[in-house]
Design a protein around this motif. Structure first.
Motif, PDB file in Angstrom:
ATOM      1  N   THR A  86       0.836  -1.195   0.000  1.00  0.00           N
ATOM      2  CA  THR A  86       0.000   0.000   0.000  1.00  0.00           C
ATOM      3  C   THR A  86       0.875   1.250   0.000  1.00  0.00           C
ATOM      4  O   THR A  86       2.009   1.229   0.497  1.00  0.00           O
ATOM      5  N   PRO A  87       0.364   2.351  -0.540  1.00  0.00           N
ATOM      6  CA  PRO A  87       1.127   3.607  -0.518  1.00  0.00           C
ATOM      7  C   PRO A  87       1.502   4.038   0.898  1.00  0.00           C
ATOM      8  O   PRO A  87       2.614   4.536   1.126  1.00  0.00           O
ATOM      9  N   GLU A 123       7.512  14.396   1.577  1.00  0.00           N
ATOM     10  CA  GLU A 123       6.795  13.972   0.378  1.00  0.00           C
ATOM     11  C   GLU A 123       5.400  13.462   0.743  1.00  0.00           C
ATOM     12  O   GLU A 123       5.234  12.701   1.698  1.00  0.00           O
ATOM     13  N   PRO A 124       4.384  13.863  -0.020  1.00  0.00           N
ATOM     14  CA  PRO A 124       3.006  13.453   0.289  1.00  0.00           C
ATOM     15  C   PRO A 124       2.755  11.991  -0.077  1.00  0.00           C
ATOM     16  O   PRO A 124       3.530  11.364  -0.811  1.00  0.00           O
ATOM     17  N   LEU A 125       1.661  11.477   0.409  1.00  0.00           N
ATOM     18  CA  LEU A 125       1.288  10.091   0.142  1.00  0.00           C
ATOM     19  C   LEU A 125       1.153   9.825  -1.354  1.00  0.00           C
ATOM     20  O   LEU A 125       1.457   8.722  -1.827  1.00  0.00           O
ATOM     21  N   PHE A 137       3.806   8.034  -3.413  1.00  0.00           N
ATOM     22  CA  PHE A 137       4.102   6.623  -3.163  1.00  0.00           C
ATOM     23  C   PHE A 137       3.025   5.696  -3.720  1.00  0.00           C
ATOM     24  O   PHE A 137       2.935   4.537  -3.331  1.00  0.00           O
ATOM     25  N   GLN A 138       2.216   6.197  -4.645  1.00  0.00           N
ATOM     26  CA  GLN A 138       1.121   5.401  -5.192  1.00  0.00           C
ATOM     27  C   GLN A 138       1.616   4.232  -6.038  1.00  0.00           C
ATOM     28  O   GLN A 138       1.037   3.151  -6.024  1.00  0.00           O
ATOM     29  N   PRO A 149       7.864   3.525  -6.798  1.00  0.00           N
ATOM     30  CA  PRO A 149       7.854   4.984  -6.941  1.00  0.00           C
ATOM     31  C   PRO A 149       9.251   5.571  -7.111  1.00  0.00           C
ATOM     32  O   PRO A 149      10.248   4.988  -6.688  1.00  0.00           O
ATOM     33  N   VAL A 150       9.293   6.720  -7.757  1.00  0.00           N
ATOM     34  CA  VAL A 150      10.515   7.509  -7.891  1.00  0.00           C
ATOM     35  C   VAL A 150      10.259   8.829  -7.171  1.00  0.00           C
ATOM     36  O   VAL A 150       9.389   9.607  -7.574  1.00  0.00           O
TER      37      VAL A 150
END
Length: 259
Positions: free
Chosen positions: A144-145, A200-202, A205-206, A210-211
């Protein structure tokens, strides 16, 4: 060892040993030429350190065309520090994750370093690539993110608590892979480069892989952190050279022959 003691020792050497020593001496008489890229850094402010490191590169390439890899880089770096009487942790004594060695230059605070090296083809003059900052087995398990974000932030918080900076030796090779590197570059990447990851916001990380951008105080992206799911590692891409310290470069003299 004094010069007289050295001469006395040489008198007892066999012809093969003399030939070996002669090749080493020949490489030292035509050493790699140092170019200071950043004046007055904790490394370049000490000419003996720079000279010793360059001599070690020359001796290495008197024997082989293979670039100086990570393990010999650590040995040469450690020996250069000992040569100028800096306190440096003994080989194999590091117990902290992420840290390869710690060094105290004179009266400076101790620096806790992660050492990296690369001799990849077509190295860029403007950006740096770290193929593996560290292993991270959890990348393959987080689904999960939210879990990815929490694990990433925890890893980099732990990393920055113990690592002062990353010291990387880059070997620039000619197009022919059989040739020894023509130039070595020693750069330092501050661990604070990763500061912005904590903010960094959620949404960042979707993706499963992720980069994450790393931004400086002005908001400029100076690197990108990639969560490599296939190899369970952290990769750092496109580190801007102007966000690092380029201490020095050594242009390698042509070795007359191999040992």
């Amino acid at each position: 060892m004094t010069l007289d003691e050295l001469k006395a020792r040489l008198d007892s050497f066999s012809p093969a040993k003399i030939a070996f020593v002669a090749t080493v001496v020949e490489s030292l008489s035509n050493p790699s030429q140092a170019s200071i890229r950043s004046e007055g850094t904790w490394l370049t402010a000490v000419p003996d350190w720079i000279e010793y490191f360059g001599l070690a590169l020359s001796v290495h390439h008197a024997a082989t065309t293979v670039p100086l890899g990570l393990t010999p880089f650590e040995t040469v770096f450690r020996n250069a520090c000992s040569h100028v009487e800096w306190a440096v942790t003994a080989p194999g004594s590091a117990t902290q994750r992420f840290v390869d060695l710690s060094v105290r230059a004179g009266s400076d605070p101790a620096r806790h370093l992660s050492l990296k090296s690369t001799a990849a083809k077509n190295l860029s003059q403007t950006t740096v690539h770290i193929s593996k900052l560290t292993e991270a087995a959890w990348i393959q398990d987080t689904r999960t993110p939210t879990a990815r974000r929490e694990a990433t932030l925890e890893l980099f918080a732990s990393y920055q608590r113990v690592v002062t900076s990353i010291l990387m030796l880059r070997a620039f090779r000619a197009a022919d892979d059989d040739q020894a590197p023509r130039l070595y570059q020693l750069i330092e990447i501050p661990a604070m480069l990763f500061d912005s990851i904590q903010h960094e916001p959620l949404a960042a990380f979707q993706s499963d892989a992720p980069v994450i951008p790393c931004r400086d105080a002005t908001g400029r992206t100076v690197a990108r952190v990639s969560l490599d799911r296939s190899d369970a590692k952290i990769t750092v891409r496109s580190v801007q050279i102007n966000a690092c310290t380029v201490h020095a470069e050594w242009t390698r003299a042509q070795s007359p022959r191999l040992l």
